[in-house]
Motif scaffolding. Structure first.
Motif, short mmCIF file in Angstrom:
data_model
loop_
_atom_site.label_atom_id
_atom_site.label_comp_id
_atom_site.label_asym_id
_atom_site.label_seq_id
_atom_site.Cartn_x
_atom_site.Cartn_y
_atom_site.Cartn_z
N ALA A 1 0.94 -1.15 0.04
CA ALA A 1 0.08 0.03 -0.01
C ALA A 1 0.79 1.28 -0.04
N TRP A 2 2.26 1.06 0.31
CA TRP A 2 2.99 2.21 0.11
C TRP A 2 4.44 1.83 -0.51
N ASP A 3 5.35 2.61 -0.62
CA ASP A 3 6.56 2.04 -1.45
C ASP A 3 7.62 1.60 -0.83
N VAL A 4 7.93 1.78 0.73
CA VAL A 4 8.78 1.27 1.25
C VAL A 4 9.08 -0.16 1.45
N PRO A 5 7.91 -0.83 1.76
CA PRO A 5 7.92 -2.20 1.77
C PRO A 5 8.27 -2.80 0.13
N GLN A 6 7.68 -2.00 -0.81
CA GLN A 6 7.99 -2.40 -2.36
C GLN A 6 9.77 -2.32 -2.60
N SER B 1 8.71 7.25 -3.93
CA SER B 1 9.88 7.63 -3.61
C SER B 1 11.10 7.77 -4.55
N PRO B 2 11.93 8.73 -4.51
CA PRO B 2 12.84 8.84 -5.90
C PRO B 2 13.38 7.47 -6.33
N GLU B 3 14.20 6.72 -5.01
CA GLU B 3 14.69 5.39 -5.14
C GLU B 3 13.88 4.44 -5.78
N VAL B 4 12.47 4.18 -5.60
CA VAL B 4 11.68 3.46 -6.05
C VAL B 4 11.39 3.76 -7.70
N ALA C 1 7.95 -2.64 -11.06
CA ALA C 1 7.25 -2.67 -12.42
C ALA C 1 6.35 -1.63 -12.27
N ALA C 2 5.80 -0.97 -11.44
CA ALA C 2 5.10 0.20 -11.16
C ALA C 2 4.87 0.71 -9.73
N VAL C 3 4.93 2.11 -9.66
CA VAL C 3 4.64 2.64 -8.57
C VAL C 3 3.76 3.88 -8.92
N ALA C 4 2.43 4.01 -8.15
CA ALA C 4 1.54 5.35 -8.26
C ALA C 4 2.18 6.42 -7.45
N ALA C 5 2.70 7.34 -8.08
CA ALA C 5 3.47 8.55 -7.76
C ALA C 5 2.41 9.63 -7.16
#
Length: 342
Positions: free
Chosen positions: A246-251, A274-277, A289-293
């Motif tokens: 649900a967020w991108d740190v676990p990703q 997040s920039p690194e993701v 593959a994708a992140v909703a920014a």
């Protein structure tokens, strides 16, 4: 019917709107129904009133995550730009400290309070106390019956669009590992519920049980450990299609674990940008593959502008939605420019 046909069929039956389908391919659209303001409406609303002589308390659950820090800094900067005094309060991801700082705010009686994020069941009683004390309350990413305005992304659209991106990428078939550790945070719950709602119509996509629980702190390391264990449990290539959070740190942790295991056929998905993701999504060799920014700085700025308008006696909507960008392998380089990254 192929998965593309299923998407069109859902649209035809009114189960998914055209905006959700468009968002799966690129930019989210901002909507302006009654009581809701889009980013475009904010821009056309004219000059923002001054906050000269006003003190605005800016409370946040924590600033260790890129999204949170950018939204927080933008709120402080906008208060100061408009001539007001910003009092920043960072709870450091500690619910006890967050409650204590809200108690402090009530005693200090600022001209307005802005609360960013939080577990609603924990802090809503204190948000009600702020409202009952006659202090104008505004929120960011936190829908509450006690707030005058909640400024946020459209997390319903984010959740459904990210799910559609995932379904499309894996050919509407395969096992998905899901992190679901923060359902008490409304935006995370909305994204998760939208994932479930979309997958209902794709029976060949299965969520593996038990679901994983992401944690704070040490989110990246914990996600790495949990995904490594899952990959060891399902060693055959093709046994897992994707990892969703649900967020991108676990990703980030999941992506690192997949790459380390040489299982790049497993794709990862998340929310925030997040920039690194985003950089990982841009990398054609990465399993990200994708992140909703989202646009946290724009969200933070818009929240303060709503405060200024309200204090000047102008009407503000109950919700303000800012657009987001679906960053995928095809558009990541351009998305970095739009997001001011890289």
């Amino acid at each position: 019917m192929d998965h593309g046909g299923k998407l069109l069929e859902l649209k035809r039956r009114g189960l998914l709107g055209a905006s959700a389908l468009a968002a799966a391919a690129g930019m989210f659209s901002a909507r302006s129904p009654f009581g809701i303001s889009s980013a475009a409406a904010q821009e056309s609303a004219g000059d923002v009133p001054s906050l000269q002589g006003k003190t605005i308390a800016i409370s946040i659950v924590g600033t260790d995550h890129h999204w949170d820090l950018e939204a927080y800094k933008a709120q402080i900067a906008e208060v100061e730009r408009l001539g007001g005094t910003a009092v920043g309060l960072d709870a450091g991801r500690n619910d006890t400290k967050l409650v204590a700082q809200l108690q402090t705010v009530i005693g200090q009686k600022p001209d307005a309070v802005v609360q960013t994020l939080g577990t609603l069941s924990v802090i809503d009683p204190w948000l009600k106390k702020i409202k009952d004390a006659g202090i104008p309350l505004f929120t960011v990413d936190l829908p509450s019956s006690n707030t005058i305005n909640n400024t946020t992304s459209d997390n319903f659209l984010i959740g459904s669009s990210l799910a559609l991106q995932l379904v499309s990428d894996i050919g509407a078939k395969g096992n998905v590992v899901v992190f679901n550790g923060f359902y008490g945070v409304p935006v995370c719950a909305i994204r998760y519920d939208q994932l479930r709602a979309v997958l209902k119509y794709f029976p060949d996509v299965k969520i593996l049980e038990p679901e994983l629980r992401d944690v704070i702190p040490n989110t990246v390391q914990d996600a790495y450990t949990q995904i490594t264990a899952v990959l060891n449990k399902y060693p055959e290539k093709g046994s897992i299609a994707a990892v969703w959070s649900a967020w991108d740190v676990p990703q980030l942790g999941a992506t690192q674990a997949i790459a380390a295991a040489g299982r790049n056929e497993v794709r990862t998905y998340g929310v925030d940008g997040s920039p690194e993701v985003v950089e990982l999504v841009k990398d054609p060799e990465s399993p990200a593959a994708a992140v909703a920014a989202q646009q946290p700085a724009a969200i933070g700025k818009a929240a303060i502008q709503n405060v200024a308008r309200h204090l000047a006696g102008q009407p503000v909507p109950g919700f303000t939605f800012l657009p987001s960008i679906m960053v995928n392998k095809q558009n990541a380089a351009e998305a970095q420019k739009q997001l001011g990254q890289g």
